[in-house]
Design an enzyme around this catalytic site. Structure first.
Site, PDB file in Angstrom:
ATOM      1  N   ASP A   1      -2.020   0.910   0.037  1.00 32.10           N
ATOM      2  CA  ASP A   1      -2.961   1.656   1.075  1.00 32.10           C
ATOM      3  C   ASP A   1      -2.142   1.964   2.442  1.00 32.10           C
ATOM      4  O   ASP A   1      -1.306   1.360   2.801  1.00 32.10           O
ATOM      5  CB  ASP A   1      -4.165   0.993   1.480  1.00 32.10           C
ATOM      6  CG  ASP A   1      -5.452   1.619   1.821  1.00 32.10           C
ATOM      7  OD1 ASP A   1      -5.211   2.891   2.371  1.00 32.10           O
ATOM      8  OD2 ASP A   1      -6.532   1.466   1.789  1.00 32.10           O
TER       9      ASP A   1
HETATM   10  C1  NOJ Z   1      -7.073   4.213   3.957  1.00 26.05           C
HETATM   11  C2  NOJ Z   1      -8.401   4.116   2.888  1.00 26.05           C
HETATM   12  O1  NOJ Z   1      -8.609   2.888   2.800  1.00 26.05           O
HETATM   13  C3  NOJ Z   1      -7.768   4.641   1.615  1.00 26.05           C
HETATM   14  O2  NOJ Z   1      -9.088   4.873   0.804  1.00 26.05           O
HETATM   15  C4  NOJ Z   1      -7.200   5.933   1.755  1.00 26.05           C
HETATM   16  O3  NOJ Z   1      -7.074   6.591   0.621  1.00 26.05           O
HETATM   17  C5  NOJ Z   1      -6.065   5.897   2.668  1.00 26.05           C
HETATM   18  N1  NOJ Z   1      -6.420   5.255   4.042  1.00 26.05           N
HETATM   19  C6  NOJ Z   1      -5.420   7.307   2.796  1.00 26.05           C
HETATM   20  O4  NOJ Z   1      -6.084   7.970   3.767  1.00 26.05           O
END
Ligand code: NOJ
Length: 769
Positions: free
Chosen positions: A295
């Protein structure tokens, strides 16, 4: 078509339509042959790559739009040309993507295409209900259709990878991201995960209108303590396997090409460097062949978790099985040093690089890096047809929580006081996570009612209240410009306008609840009531004694005990998407009879959380009769939720017969058929979600009181009756025992069929081995 790589001969996958006609052995042989060709191609390419270029493939950057953290990458153009970037996210639009892809394909030494990802969560341009709302639809065909449309629109804008489905089980509505998932049930969550993956990836990811799914967040992110965002997760292995992991596995079995690791710790180790999770479970136990991305800056965040400096945490993540590093560039900046110091191996870097290249191969990007970039496809985005499909899906997601004395549907001759901060509002129609969604193009409730009601309806509109009057809260909600606009009029003036509108009208429709940024990432709430300003308005309106209908916007279950007592009707519309107003009006005026059912329990108070239907019995179970001494209950409130899992009313009523079983004693792998007759006992045609639950009252471990095992959605005309049957095999009786063995145990099983998890008809069966 121009050829970019000499994979043509080696990459032709057989289309699925041909595959289904072939005997299974031939399909397996063909898959093996395709894999061999892919391996030959990737091995050949990797043979030409330097270590720096291999590490570059593991680097995912964002250019600026759509960030979900404070870090944005620098020098992206130069890095792409140098081969230091494998993928980009936050860039979309055919021209823009082409421009960025050119940097890699035309300017880097080996011309390796980039993969383009984005948070396409509940639609790309045409926005569908937020996932929690979508899960209330109970129709896998419609859910899959929403993903197909999203894939088509996303590919028309150059994308080939979406960060969805989000399959985290959540039992705590304080957690803002409960809005992004499918609620609390592992089996049902798995059904949705499968439908979404199939919708995104289609019959082949090589197709121009297919994207690669990214299943997130692996794993257990929804188990954050106290519902506080990014918080620690700590749970038993049995609970993981039984209640939290099944949807990830279902997505994998449906062929998902990639996974995203989660921010949280699992057994004390952040998921992003958790070898047990990323390698032992995901790859060794489940056989996952795709790649895992972290993430947003999750590798770097392991420094704050206390696992070491950037070099250390990057090495830990790679060794654990993480293949791509999102935004933080820990891999890019430290892996070569770690290699020189013997802290990671060439094999580990190669393995991760291979998986990323294989994903690009599976997407057909080596055949044509521009495969879906075609300006002529711009017309496929947000069309009248996709809007009609969105309107249809949205109305299927609405849940009628209360409807006293048939307050709804409204007559198309009524005079209506339409009040509330969400009534004449476009922005909040879309809900959380709508990166490319254009809120200006959404239909407000006021517009929808005008479109549907016809000229005999009088609408007296007043805003009545701001979303909230709490200035600190407003500041936090406004993390993006203009997310919450506040009417400068004093609260009492706004309120008086609503009361005046109500006095002139036959019925009050109050459109209230949560605005867009009140749920989603980093939007935990400790109080899940409708905000005070809006509640005050409702209280004043209720005093007028006119029929009061609440149209509720929410990204999570809210505590609605006051509303349930004082409103005459409550229609939960979540955040319905682009066609919000039209879909809401279709339901308010009875052009469509609501049939949605909630997939996350609505508590009576925050103190009951976590609350979920498939809990265990204790040694001193609550007896359902209210608090009593020395039982597992509260002194001040019942254990029962306000609305149980699977609950939702209709404008009509349904009668259930007793459960009929094909046999009362079974042995081994026999199949049991359980059926009920369901009758439409009301005046409207309607749909009903008939739900099958099974209880296992005696086992080697304490089991959940019941578990959802299947459902069928049926349509019935007034007076019509249908028999609904479920086939049950030992597969539905299995659970994880103390040794984490997935098996069933002989004995009694209670078969339960009904309209929601708390209202079922039961029959008992003995099943021996
Ligand atoms: C953080 C989020 O937790 C995740 O769900 C997302 O896909 C990513 N950022 C990318 O934006």
């Amino acid at each position: 078509m121009k050829k970019y790589f000499s994979t043509r001969l080696v990459s032709k996958a057989i289309p699925l339509c041909v595959a289904v006609l072939l005997p299974l052995s031939k399909v397996a042989a063909q898959t093996k042959a395709d894999d061999a060709k892919m391996n030959t191609f990737v091995t050949g390419l990797m043979g030409k790559m330097t270590v720096d270029e291999k590490i570059g493939q593991l680097n995912l950057v964002t250019i600026g739009a759509a960030t979900t953290g404070s870090v944005v990458n620098k020098g992206v153009e130069e890095k792409i040309k140098k081969g230091s970037i494998g993928g980009v996210f936050g860039v979309w639009g055919a021209d823009r993507v082409k421009e960025v892809q050119d940097l890699a394909v035309k300017n880097s030494r080996l011309h390796i295409p980039l993969i383009f990802g984005l948070d396409v969560i509940h639609g790309h341009r045409t926005i569908f209900p937020i996932p929690l709302g979508m899960s209330a639809v109970w129709d896998m065909g419609l859910i899959k259709q929403s993903a197909q449309i999203a894939a088509k629109e996303a590919t028309a804008e150059g994308l080939n990878w979406v960060y969805s489905p989000m399959v985290d089980i959540a039992r705590d509505p304080r957690w803002g991201r409960i809005s992004e998932g499918s609620g609390e049930d592992p089996w049902y969550g798995g059904q949705i995960a499968k439908a979404m993956v199939q919708g995104y990836q289609g019959s082949s990811m090589k197709n121009a209108d297919a994207v690669m799914a990214c299943v997130k967040h692996f794993a257990l992110y929804g188990g954050a303590e106290a519902g506080r965002e990014y918080n620690t997760v700590d749970m038993s292995r049995i609970k993981m396997y039984q209640d939290y992991l099944p949807p990830y596995k279902a997505a994998l079995d449906a062929g998902a090409g990639s996974f995203m690791s989660s921010f949280n710790t699992v057994d004390g180790v952040p998921a992003t460097a958790n070898q047990w999770l990323l390698t032992d479970v995901l790859r060794k136990q489940w056989g996952f062949k795709g790649f895992v991305v972290s993430d947003y800056t999750a590798v770097n965040e392991m420094i704050a978790h206390g696992l070491g400096d950037l070099q250390m945490v990057s090495a830990l993540a790679l060794k654990a099985g993480l293949d791509m590093d999102m935004v933080g560039e820990g891999f890019l900046t430290t892996l070569k040093k770690s290699l020189a110091e013997g802290k990671v191996t060439n094999q580990e870097i190669d393995l991760a690089c291979r998986r990323v290249l294989e994903a690009k191969y599976k997407l057909g990007l080596f055949d044509n890096p521009y495969k879906s970039i075609d300006a002529s496809r711009a017309k496929e985005v947000l069309t009248p047809e996709t809007r009609a499909q969105a309107r249809n899906i949205s109305k299927h997601s609405f849940v009628l929580l209360k409807n006293e004395a048939q307050t709804l549907p409204l007559k198309k001759t009524a005079s209506i006081a339409l009040v509330g901060p969400l009534a004449d509002n476009h922005r909040d129609m879309l809900g959380t996570w709508v990166i490319a969604g254009e809120w200006e193009k959404s239909v407000s409730v006021l517009e929808g009612i005008k479109n549907v009601a016809g000229s005999n309806v009088t609408i007296n509109y007043a805003k009545g209240a701001n979303i909230t009057e709490d200035s600190l809260f407003i500041k936090r909600l406004n993390f993006g410009p203009g997310m919450v606009s506040v009417d400068p009029k004093p609260a009492d003036v706004l309120l008086k306008e609503a009361v005046d509108a109500a006095k002139k009208s036959d019925v009050i429709v109050a459109v209230v609840g949560e605005s867009q940024s009140m749920s989603g990432e980093s939007s935990s709430r400790s109080d899940i009531d409708i905000p005070e300003s809006q509640k005050n308005m409702l209280k004043e309106l209720a005093k007028l004694g006119k029929p009061l209908v609440i149209v509720l916007f929410n990204g999570r279950p809210l505590t609605l005990t006051w509303e349930d007592t004082h409103a005459n009707a409550i229609l939960d519309v979540w955040a319905p998407g682009t066609e919000a107003g039209n879909a809401i009006a279709d339901v308010l005026f009875g052009d469509y009879n609501p049939a949605g059912k909630i997939t996350a329990t609505f508590p009576r108070s925050v103190g009951q959380i976590p609350i979920y239907y498939n809990h265990k019995n204790t040694g001193r179970p609550y007896d359902g009769k209210g608090p009593s001494k020395f039982k597992s209950n509260y002194l001040d409130i019942s254990n029962d939720p306000l609305y149980p899992f699977g609950y939702g009313l209709s404008y009509t009523t349904f009668g259930y017969s007793d459960v009929k079983l094909s046999k009362s004693k079974l042995k081994g792998n026999e199949t049991l058929t359980a059926s009920v007759n369901v009758t439409n006992t009301g005046k409207y045609a309607g749909e009903e979600v008939v739900q099958l639950y099974i209880s296992d009252p005696v086992a080697s471990i304490s089991r959940s009181v019941k578990e959802l095992k299947n459902f069928k959605k049926i349509s019935l005309q007034p007076g019509e009756q249908k028999e609904v049957s479920f086939n049950i095999t030992p597969e539905e009786l299995k659970f994880y025992n103390s040794q984490l063995k997935y098996d069933w145990e002989a004995g009694e099983f209670i078969i339960q069929i009904g309209t929601n998890s708390a209202d079922t008809h039961t029959a008992s069966v003995q099943w021996s081995k």
